[in-house]
Write a protein that holds these residues in place. Sequence first.
Motif, PDB file in Angstrom:
ATOM      1  N   TYR A  21      -6.971  -9.354   0.813  1.00  0.00           N
ATOM      2  CA  TYR A  21      -6.461  -7.905   1.191  1.00  0.00           C
ATOM      3  C   TYR A  21      -7.046  -6.674   0.470  1.00  0.00           C
ATOM      4  O   TYR A  21      -7.038  -6.895  -0.739  1.00  0.00           O
ATOM      5  CB  TYR A  21      -5.055  -8.277   0.912  1.00  0.00           C
ATOM      6  N   ARG A  22      -7.262  -5.935   1.199  1.00  0.00           N
ATOM      7  CA  ARG A  22      -7.850  -4.566   0.419  1.00  0.00           C
ATOM      8  C   ARG A  22      -6.717  -3.422   0.614  1.00  0.00           C
ATOM      9  O   ARG A  22      -6.648  -3.003   1.748  1.00  0.00           O
ATOM     10  CB  ARG A  22      -9.143  -4.148   1.119  1.00  0.00           C
ATOM     11  N   ILE A  23      -6.092  -3.012  -0.560  1.00  0.00           N
ATOM     12  CA  ILE A  23      -5.245  -1.825  -0.630  1.00  0.00           C
ATOM     13  C   ILE A  23      -5.869  -0.537  -0.025  1.00  0.00           C
ATOM     14  O   ILE A  23      -6.710  -0.137  -0.550  1.00  0.00           O
ATOM     15  CB  ILE A  23      -4.381  -1.871  -1.998  1.00  0.00           C
ATOM     16  N   VAL A  24      -4.857   0.102   1.036  1.00  0.00           N
ATOM     17  CA  VAL A  24      -5.635   1.199   1.418  1.00  0.00           C
ATOM     18  C   VAL A  24      -4.544   2.590   1.314  1.00  0.00           C
ATOM     19  O   VAL A  24      -4.905   3.498   1.351  1.00  0.00           O
ATOM     20  CB  VAL A  24      -6.043   1.297   3.155  1.00  0.00           C
ATOM     21  N   ALA A  25      -3.408   1.910   0.871  1.00  0.00           N
ATOM     22  CA  ALA A  25      -2.298   3.288   0.688  1.00  0.00           C
ATOM     23  C   ALA A  25      -1.114   2.412  -0.354  1.00  0.00           C
ATOM     24  O   ALA A  25      -0.727   1.444   0.002  1.00  0.00           O
ATOM     25  CB  ALA A  25      -1.616   3.405   2.066  1.00  0.00           C
ATOM     26  N   THR A  26      -1.001   3.129  -1.338  1.00  0.00           N
ATOM     27  CA  THR A  26       0.023   2.714  -2.436  1.00  0.00           C
ATOM     28  C   THR A  26       1.280   3.661  -2.301  1.00  0.00           C
ATOM     29  O   THR A  26       1.158   4.863  -1.556  1.00  0.00           O
ATOM     30  CB  THR A  26      -0.685   2.904  -3.882  1.00  0.00           C
ATOM     31  N   SER A  27       2.380   3.209  -3.110  1.00  0.00           N
ATOM     32  CA  SER A  27       3.460   3.934  -3.052  1.00  0.00           C
ATOM     33  C   SER A  27       3.423   5.176  -3.705  1.00  0.00           C
ATOM     34  O   SER A  27       3.889   6.367  -3.280  1.00  0.00           O
ATOM     35  CB  SER A  27       4.502   3.258  -3.909  1.00  0.00           C
ATOM     36  N   ALA A  28       2.141   5.347  -4.700  1.00  0.00           N
ATOM     37  CA  ALA A  28       2.033   6.816  -5.308  1.00  0.00           C
ATOM     38  C   ALA A  28       1.181   7.640  -4.336  1.00  0.00           C
ATOM     39  O   ALA A  28       1.513   9.123  -4.206  1.00  0.00           O
ATOM     40  CB  ALA A  28       1.050   6.488  -6.537  1.00  0.00           C
ATOM     41  N   ARG A  31       4.315   8.776  -1.722  1.00  0.00           N
ATOM     42  CA  ARG A  31       5.683   9.154  -2.214  1.00  0.00           C
ATOM     43  C   ARG A  31       6.828   8.094  -1.740  1.00  0.00           C
ATOM     44  O   ARG A  31       7.948   8.436  -1.276  1.00  0.00           O
ATOM     45  CB  ARG A  31       6.013  10.458  -1.386  1.00  0.00           C
ATOM     46  N   ASN A  32       6.159   6.790  -1.998  1.00  0.00           N
ATOM     47  CA  ASN A  32       7.073   5.472  -1.775  1.00  0.00           C
ATOM     48  C   ASN A  32       7.416   5.345  -0.301  1.00  0.00           C
ATOM     49  O   ASN A  32       8.332   4.698   0.001  1.00  0.00           O
ATOM     50  CB  ASN A  32       8.149   5.636  -2.735  1.00  0.00           C
ATOM     51  N   THR A  33       6.693   6.039   0.700  1.00  0.00           N
ATOM     52  CA  THR A  33       7.187   5.684   1.844  1.00  0.00           C
ATOM     53  C   THR A  33       6.484   4.796   2.707  1.00  0.00           C
ATOM     54  O   THR A  33       7.300   4.149   3.459  1.00  0.00           O
ATOM     55  CB  THR A  33       6.943   7.200   2.907  1.00  0.00           C
ATOM     56  N   HIS A  34       5.369   4.230   2.235  1.00  0.00           N
ATOM     57  CA  HIS A  34       4.874   3.169   2.686  1.00  0.00           C
ATOM     58  C   HIS A  34       3.733   2.457   1.848  1.00  0.00           C
ATOM     59  O   HIS A  34       3.464   3.199   0.873  1.00  0.00           O
ATOM     60  CB  HIS A  34       4.226   3.161   4.109  1.00  0.00           C
ATOM     61  N   PHE A  35       3.360   1.238   2.045  1.00  0.00           N
ATOM     62  CA  PHE A  35       2.465   0.820   1.324  1.00  0.00           C
ATOM     63  C   PHE A  35       1.556  -0.058   2.497  1.00  0.00           C
ATOM     64  O   PHE A  35       1.941  -0.642   3.250  1.00  0.00           O
ATOM     65  CB  PHE A  35       2.906  -0.559   0.323  1.00  0.00           C
ATOM     66  N   ALA A  36       0.176  -0.135   2.326  1.00  0.00           N
ATOM     67  CA  ALA A  36      -0.622  -0.422   3.318  1.00  0.00           C
ATOM     68  C   ALA A  36      -1.834  -1.305   2.773  1.00  0.00           C
ATOM     69  O   ALA A  36      -2.460  -0.970   1.589  1.00  0.00           O
ATOM     70  CB  ALA A  36      -0.959   0.473   4.371  1.00  0.00           C
ATOM     71  N   LEU A 104      -4.430  -4.258  10.181  1.00  0.00           N
ATOM     72  CA  LEU A 104      -3.794  -3.477   9.169  1.00  0.00           C
ATOM     73  C   LEU A 104      -2.402  -3.608   8.921  1.00  0.00           C
ATOM     74  O   LEU A 104      -1.610  -3.883  10.061  1.00  0.00           O
ATOM     75  CB  LEU A 104      -3.946  -1.982   9.623  1.00  0.00           C
ATOM     76  N   VAL A 105      -1.712  -3.942   7.640  1.00  0.00           N
ATOM     77  CA  VAL A 105      -0.420  -4.296   7.354  1.00  0.00           C
ATOM     78  C   VAL A 105       0.023  -3.190   6.683  1.00  0.00           C
ATOM     79  O   VAL A 105      -0.329  -2.686   5.456  1.00  0.00           O
ATOM     80  CB  VAL A 105      -0.448  -5.608   6.566  1.00  0.00           C
ATOM     81  N   LEU A 106       1.248  -2.832   7.319  1.00  0.00           N
ATOM     82  CA  LEU A 106       2.019  -1.630   6.632  1.00  0.00           C
ATOM     83  C   LEU A 106       3.617  -1.678   6.449  1.00  0.00           C
ATOM     84  O   LEU A 106       4.143  -2.389   7.342  1.00  0.00           O
ATOM     85  CB  LEU A 106       1.741  -0.253   7.441  1.00  0.00           C
ATOM     86  N   PHE A 107       3.912  -1.408   5.495  1.00  0.00           N
ATOM     87  CA  PHE A 107       5.351  -1.708   4.931  1.00  0.00           C
ATOM     88  C   PHE A 107       6.080  -0.392   4.549  1.00  0.00           C
ATOM     89  O   PHE A 107       5.465   0.488   4.043  1.00  0.00           O
ATOM     90  CB  PHE A 107       5.552  -2.555   3.745  1.00  0.00           C
ATOM     91  N   THR A 108       7.283  -0.406   4.989  1.00  0.00           N
ATOM     92  CA  THR A 108       7.920   0.643   4.596  1.00  0.00           C
ATOM     93  C   THR A 108       9.426   0.466   4.546  1.00  0.00           C
ATOM     94  O   THR A 108      10.090  -0.483   5.019  1.00  0.00           O
ATOM     95  CB  THR A 108       8.023   1.718   5.826  1.00  0.00           C
TER      96      THR A 108
END
Length: 153
Positions: A21-28, A31-36, A104-108
């Motif tokens: 898993y390669r992190i491509v978007a953090t909460s920072a 603005r805590n809207t998603h993590f991917a 691509l896995v995206l959490f919100t």
Amino acid sequence: MLGTVASSMEQIRFGPGGGIYRIVATSADTRNTHFAFEATEPPGGGPPLHIHTREEEYFHVLEGEITFSIGKRVRKVKAGGSAFVPRGTPHCFKNTSNHDARVLVLFTPANIEGFFDFGRAAGGRVPSESELLERLVVMAPKYGLEVLGPSPL
């Protein structure tokens, strides 16, 4: 807004079944809207059956084919296709093909980000499958995950 995530080992996590898993978007970054993250799954790779009680999860298959079990439905999704999992829904995915697949896995929202530390390399060494599963089960309750058992796929 472009993310500030650098591509380094700090952004890599390992998943059950040999996933990377390669992190491509953090909460920072969001603005805590998603993590991917982008997951590269070898044949047979994927997590156990589980539920997220706090997040929705969206998948977009970038390369190859991924089989999803979402609720009582099982379906194969090829590159360019997607799948959505509402919170509270039992689900898992698996690469049931003979080739690597990327998704691509995206959490919100992004509160789940820290959970994926279960897959951090320790001392420069990739964790074994049993270590990954043990860490995953231990960390799951803190992040509102319920591990239901092995993948039915």
